[in-house]
Design an enzyme around this catalytic site. Sequence first.
Site, PDB file in Angstrom:
ATOM      1  N   HIS A  22       2.750   6.280   8.072  1.00 33.71           N
ATOM      2  CA  HIS A  22       1.882   6.326   6.893  1.00 33.71           C
ATOM      3  C   HIS A  22       0.610   5.497   7.099  1.00 33.71           C
ATOM      4  O   HIS A  22      -0.085   5.177   6.139  1.00 33.71           O
ATOM      5  CB  HIS A  22       2.636   5.853   5.638  1.00 33.71           C
ATOM      6  CG  HIS A  22       3.717   6.806   5.211  1.00 33.71           C
ATOM      7  ND1 HIS A  22       4.752   6.451   4.384  1.00 33.71           N
ATOM      8  CD2 HIS A  22       3.912   8.115   5.513  1.00 33.71           C
ATOM      9  CE1 HIS A  22       5.551   7.512   4.202  1.00 33.71           C
ATOM     10  NE2 HIS A  22       5.062   8.521   4.880  1.00 33.71           N
ATOM     11  N   VAL A  70       2.891   0.170   5.472  1.00 38.91           N
ATOM     12  CA  VAL A  70       1.498   0.045   5.887  1.00 38.91           C
ATOM     13  C   VAL A  70       1.081  -1.427   5.997  1.00 38.91           C
ATOM     14  O   VAL A  70      -0.071  -1.735   6.237  1.00 38.91           O
ATOM     15  CB  VAL A  70       0.557   0.787   4.895  1.00 38.91           C
ATOM     16  CG1 VAL A  70       0.869   2.275   4.853  1.00 38.91           C
ATOM     17  CG2 VAL A  70       0.607   0.178   3.492  1.00 38.91           C
TER      18      VAL A  70
HETATM   19  P1  OAD Z   1      10.999   2.668  -1.790  1.00 42.52           P
HETATM   20  O1  OAD Z   1      10.371   1.653  -2.681  1.00 42.52           O
HETATM   21  O2  OAD Z   1      11.101   4.066  -2.269  1.00 42.52           O
HETATM   22  O3  OAD Z   1      12.471   2.197  -1.407  1.00 42.52           O
HETATM   23  C1  OAD Z   1      12.743   0.890  -0.967  1.00 42.52           C
HETATM   24  C2  OAD Z   1      14.212   0.813  -0.621  1.00 42.52           C
HETATM   25  O4  OAD Z   1      14.465  -0.469  -0.083  1.00 42.52           O
HETATM   26  C3  OAD Z   1      15.159   1.020  -1.806  1.00 42.52           C
HETATM   27  O5  OAD Z   1      16.150   1.950  -1.433  1.00 42.52           O
HETATM   28  C4  OAD Z   1      15.747  -0.377  -2.025  1.00 42.52           C
HETATM   29  O6  OAD Z   1      17.092  -0.334  -2.482  1.00 42.52           O
HETATM   30  C5  OAD Z   1      15.679  -0.967  -0.636  1.00 42.52           C
HETATM   31  N1  OAD Z   1      15.581  -2.428  -0.569  1.00 42.52           N
HETATM   32  C6  OAD Z   1      14.890  -3.268  -1.389  1.00 42.52           C
HETATM   33  N2  OAD Z   1      14.998  -4.530  -0.980  1.00 42.52           N
HETATM   34  C7  OAD Z   1      15.781  -4.516   0.143  1.00 42.52           C
HETATM   35  C8  OAD Z   1      16.253  -5.516   1.036  1.00 42.52           C
HETATM   36  N3  OAD Z   1      15.937  -6.811   0.874  1.00 42.52           N
HETATM   37  N4  OAD Z   1      17.031  -5.133   2.074  1.00 42.52           N
HETATM   38  C9  OAD Z   1      17.355  -3.835   2.251  1.00 42.52           C
HETATM   39  N5  OAD Z   1      16.932  -2.848   1.436  1.00 42.52           N
HETATM   40  C10 OAD Z   1      16.153  -3.166   0.403  1.00 42.52           C
HETATM   41  O7  OAD Z   1      10.228   2.569  -0.393  1.00 42.52           O
HETATM   42  P2  OAD Z   1      10.192   3.619   0.826  1.00 42.52           P
HETATM   43  O8  OAD Z   1      11.472   4.349   0.963  1.00 42.52           O
HETATM   44  O9  OAD Z   1       9.677   2.900   2.002  1.00 42.52           O
HETATM   45  O10 OAD Z   1       4.401   6.342   1.018  1.00 42.52           O
HETATM   46  O11 OAD Z   1       9.081   4.632   0.297  1.00 42.52           O
HETATM   47  C11 OAD Z   1       8.661   5.658   1.140  1.00 42.52           C
HETATM   48  C12 OAD Z   1       7.213   5.972   0.883  1.00 42.52           C
HETATM   49  O12 OAD Z   1       6.999   6.209  -0.520  1.00 42.52           O
HETATM   50  C13 OAD Z   1       6.255   4.844   1.182  1.00 42.52           C
HETATM   51  O13 OAD Z   1       5.929   4.737   2.545  1.00 42.52           O
HETATM   52  C14 OAD Z   1       5.045   5.242   0.370  1.00 42.52           C
HETATM   53  C15 OAD Z   1       5.713   5.654  -0.914  1.00 42.52           C
HETATM   54  O14 OAD Z   1       5.053   6.647  -1.638  1.00 42.52           O
HETATM   55  C16 OAD Z   1       3.069   6.385   1.111  1.00 42.52           C
HETATM   56  O15 OAD Z   1       2.359   5.520   0.619  1.00 42.52           O
HETATM   57  C17 OAD Z   1       2.534   7.575   1.840  1.00 42.52           C
END
Ligand code: OAD
Length: 243
Positions: free
Chosen positions: A119, A103
């Site tokens: 989202h 977001v």
């Molecule tokens: P998460 O915080 O669940 O996951 C982030 C991912 O990024 C993890 O798998 C990390 O290992 C990876 N990561 C971190 N740093 C990185 C980097 N420099 N390069 C590559 N990968 C990296 O976030 P999302 O999967 O986006 O929803 O979460 C999904 C949704 O959960 C969000 O949109 C939000 C949350 O609840 C809402 O707010 C509706």
Amino acid sequence: MAISVKLSDAIERGEPIVVLAGAGMSAESGVPTFRGDDGLWKNYRPEELATYSAFVRDPKLVWEWYNWRRSKIKGCSPNPAHNAVTLLEGKLGDKLTLVTQNVDGLHRDAGTRNYLEVHGCIWEVRCLKCGLSGELRDIPDESLPPKCTCGGLVRPGVVWFGESLPEHILSAAFRASAECAVMVVIGTSGVVYPVAHLPQVARENGAHVIDVNLERTPISDIADEVFLSPAGDVVPKLFGMMG
Ligand code: OAD
């Protein structure tokens, strides 16, 4: 060296490509992820802040939290992974679809045009009474919670827990996933549905799926190629752009 022959060929041939981004995409820009050690949901209870009922109970508190998140994001800039998506779009035009769960609006700031913010976006607001919506970057703390010119309460333009995703955006994301030749998944833990289902949809329809993350996720298990490195390093190389 991060090279995918399948992806390079698809770019060369101008085939449809979907980039599916999660919080890891923006981590190197300084935006906190949700589930990491310093993740947002480690320090806050989503049901107390990111729900409609929390908002109607105490709109000022919820807005203070969003203004705090806005102030953090305001100081962040797109990183090389965001910029590489924009450069790839410059090459592929509307054959490139970016589906982002983030977001933070950093893809907008990087200049990507064909984005689907499933989202929502933290810079968008919407009136609960008249439905008027738009981008509003600066909201002074003293004026929280903001009010519309119609007198209605204004909410952040993001999807909260328990809410449906915007139907037209979600269906466009599913359609693009079903039609792409390659899907590149970047920095998502792959546990929040329905978005976490998109790589499966791509796969079932014959796409080559690439996962970029610091660690393995459920998406790595169904991906054809997995790159376990920071997005800012890998993505420009994968897309053949070093910027
Ligand atoms: P998460 O915080 O669940 O996951 C982030 C991912 O990024 C993890 O798998 C990390 O290992 C990876 N990561 C971190 N740093 C990185 C980097 N420099 N390069 C590559 N990968 C990296 O976030 P999302 O999967 O986006 O929803 O979460 C999904 C949704 O959960 C969000 O949109 C939000 C949350 O609840 C809402 O707010 C509706």
